[in-house]
Design a protein around this motif. Structure first.
Motif, PDB file in Angstrom:
ATOM      1  N   UNK A 180       0.824  -1.222   0.000  1.00 12.15           N
ATOM      2  CA  UNK A 180       0.000   0.000   0.000  1.00 12.15           C
ATOM      3  C   UNK A 180       0.852   1.263   0.000  1.00 12.15           C
ATOM      4  N   UNK A 181       0.521   2.189  -0.908  1.00 16.31           N
ATOM      5  CA  UNK A 181       1.297   3.417  -1.007  1.00 16.31           C
ATOM      6  C   UNK A 181       1.191   4.188   0.302  1.00 16.31           C
ATOM      7  N   UNK A 182       2.315   4.773   0.721  1.00 14.10           N
ATOM      8  CA  UNK A 182       2.345   5.460   2.006  1.00 14.10           C
ATOM      9  C   UNK A 182       3.350   6.597   1.947  1.00 14.10           C
ATOM     10  N   UNK A 183       2.931   7.775   2.361  1.00  8.28           N
ATOM     11  CA  UNK A 183       3.845   8.898   2.527  1.00  8.28           C
ATOM     12  C   UNK A 183       4.429   9.455   1.251  1.00  8.28           C
ATOM     13  N   UNK A 184       3.766   9.223   0.110  1.00  6.14           N
ATOM     14  CA  UNK A 184       4.298   9.687  -1.167  1.00  6.14           C
ATOM     15  C   UNK A 184       3.178  10.319  -1.978  1.00  6.14           C
ATOM     16  N   UNK A 185       3.469  11.464  -2.600  1.00  3.23           N
ATOM     17  CA  UNK A 185       2.564  12.107  -3.545  1.00  3.23           C
ATOM     18  C   UNK A 185       3.116  11.864  -4.947  1.00  3.23           C
ATOM     19  N   UNK A 186       2.259  11.401  -5.852  1.00  3.49           N
ATOM     20  CA  UNK A 186       2.688  11.056  -7.207  1.00  3.49           C
ATOM     21  C   UNK A 186       2.887  12.328  -8.028  1.00  3.49           C
ATOM     22  N   UNK A 187       4.160  12.716  -8.224  1.00  2.00           N
ATOM     23  CA  UNK A 187       4.459  13.914  -8.993  1.00  2.00           C
ATOM     24  C   UNK A 187       4.131  13.767 -10.471  1.00  2.00           C
ATOM     25  N   UNK A 188       4.290  12.547 -11.016  1.00  2.00           N
ATOM     26  CA  UNK A 188       3.941  12.327 -12.422  1.00  2.00           C
ATOM     27  C   UNK A 188       2.456  12.596 -12.668  1.00  2.00           C
ATOM     28  N   UNK A 189       1.638  12.152 -11.734  1.00  2.00           N
ATOM     29  CA  UNK A 189       0.202  12.400 -11.874  1.00  2.00           C
ATOM     30  C   UNK A 189      -0.118  13.880 -11.751  1.00  2.00           C
ATOM     31  N   UNK A 190       0.527  14.557 -10.809  1.00  4.01           N
ATOM     32  CA  UNK A 190       0.274  15.995 -10.637  1.00  4.01           C
ATOM     33  C   UNK A 190       0.676  16.782 -11.882  1.00  4.01           C
ATOM     34  N   UNK A 191       1.788  16.410 -12.518  1.00  3.44           N
ATOM     35  CA  UNK A 191       2.246  17.146 -13.692  1.00  3.44           C
ATOM     36  C   UNK A 191       1.416  16.840 -14.933  1.00  3.44           C
TER      37      UNK A 191
END
Length: 247
Positions: free
Chosen positions: A199-210
């Motif tokens: 499970x993803x934890x403590x990370x924001x997906x920068x590729x998705x944001x861009x």
């Protein structure tokens, strides 16, 4: 011939792939990566000429790369299933090791689970490609350090640590809005992909944001309403994050 001073068959049960010394105490602590059993913090007692595994992992990670950060308690990991993670020595274990450098006292403590203490998992993220190298460095003069990692297929990526709570809340809100309104071509759920193994934890997906840059005006306007920011504010925030830490 070299003089053998100490030996232990319990450090890595399968095969040692990497050994990195502790940044502050290279003569007494080692980070040993096993091909199947993640990374272990090993202490060396010069009095008894013995090794002791102070901390190991609860997850059987098949490591391909690791990087010990400058604090000496945090390790960035990459495994062959395309995961990137960050683990840290528990606070009580770090205090015990600071009081007793050899770690002899930890041998008589009884952890809650298993025979040894376990890493605290800070971050978990499915990259989708095998990380081959990880290093902590600064890409911009005067900027904070970032995690620079390369993958088997040739990509070079950067993981940027958040220091400002405002930045963290903004990018989390943008990520959530993108998950709701932007659908990938494959039709796969974004959260399920980033949590493919763990499970993803403590990370924001920068590729998705861009991906916000590639959307049409109407889609960007909807996301702006969800984030409660204007499109220009979102553009500026994304560009500033790149300029301050990457390029």
């Amino acid at each position: 011939r070299l003089l053998k001073k100490a030996q232990s068959a319990q450090i890595a049960p399968h095969l040692i792939t990497q050994v990195q010394p502790h940044p502050q105490y290279p003569d007494q602590r080692l980070f040993v990566a096993d091909v199947q059993e993640s990374v272990r913090l090993v202490t060396y007692n010069p009095g008894s000429l013995s090794f002791h595994v102070a901390v190991d992992d609860t997850v059987p990670r098949y490591l391909t790369s690791m990087c010990v950060l400058s604090d000496g308690d945090t390790v960035a990991l990459g495994d062959k299933f395309g995961n990137l993670g960050v683990v840290r020595v528990p606070a009580n274990v770090a205090q015990s090791l600071d009081a007793d450098m050899s770690g002899a006292g930890l041998q008589y403590e009884r952890p809650r689970f298993g025979k040894t203490h376990k890493w605290d998992t800070l971050c978990a993220y499915h990259v989708g490609d095998i990380p081959s190298t990880i290093s902590a460095c600064s890409l911009v003069i005067g900027a904070r350090q970032v995690l620079l990692y390369t993958t088997l297929l040739g990509s070079v990526q950067v993981a940027v640590p958040f220091v400002s709570k405002g930045d963290l809340e903004f990018f989390r809100a943008l990520e959530m809005a993108m998950r709701k309104l932007w659908k990938p071509v494959s039709g796969r759920v974004h959260l399920a992909f980033r949590s493919a193994i763990e499970p993803v934890k403590g990370v924001v997906d920068g590729d998705l944001c861009e991906t916000f840059f590639k959307l049409d005006y109407d889609a960007r306007e909807k996301i702006s309403d969800l984030v409660d920011r204007t499109q220009q504010d979102i553009f500026k925030k994304l560009e500033d994050m790149r300029a301050m830490f990457a390029f």
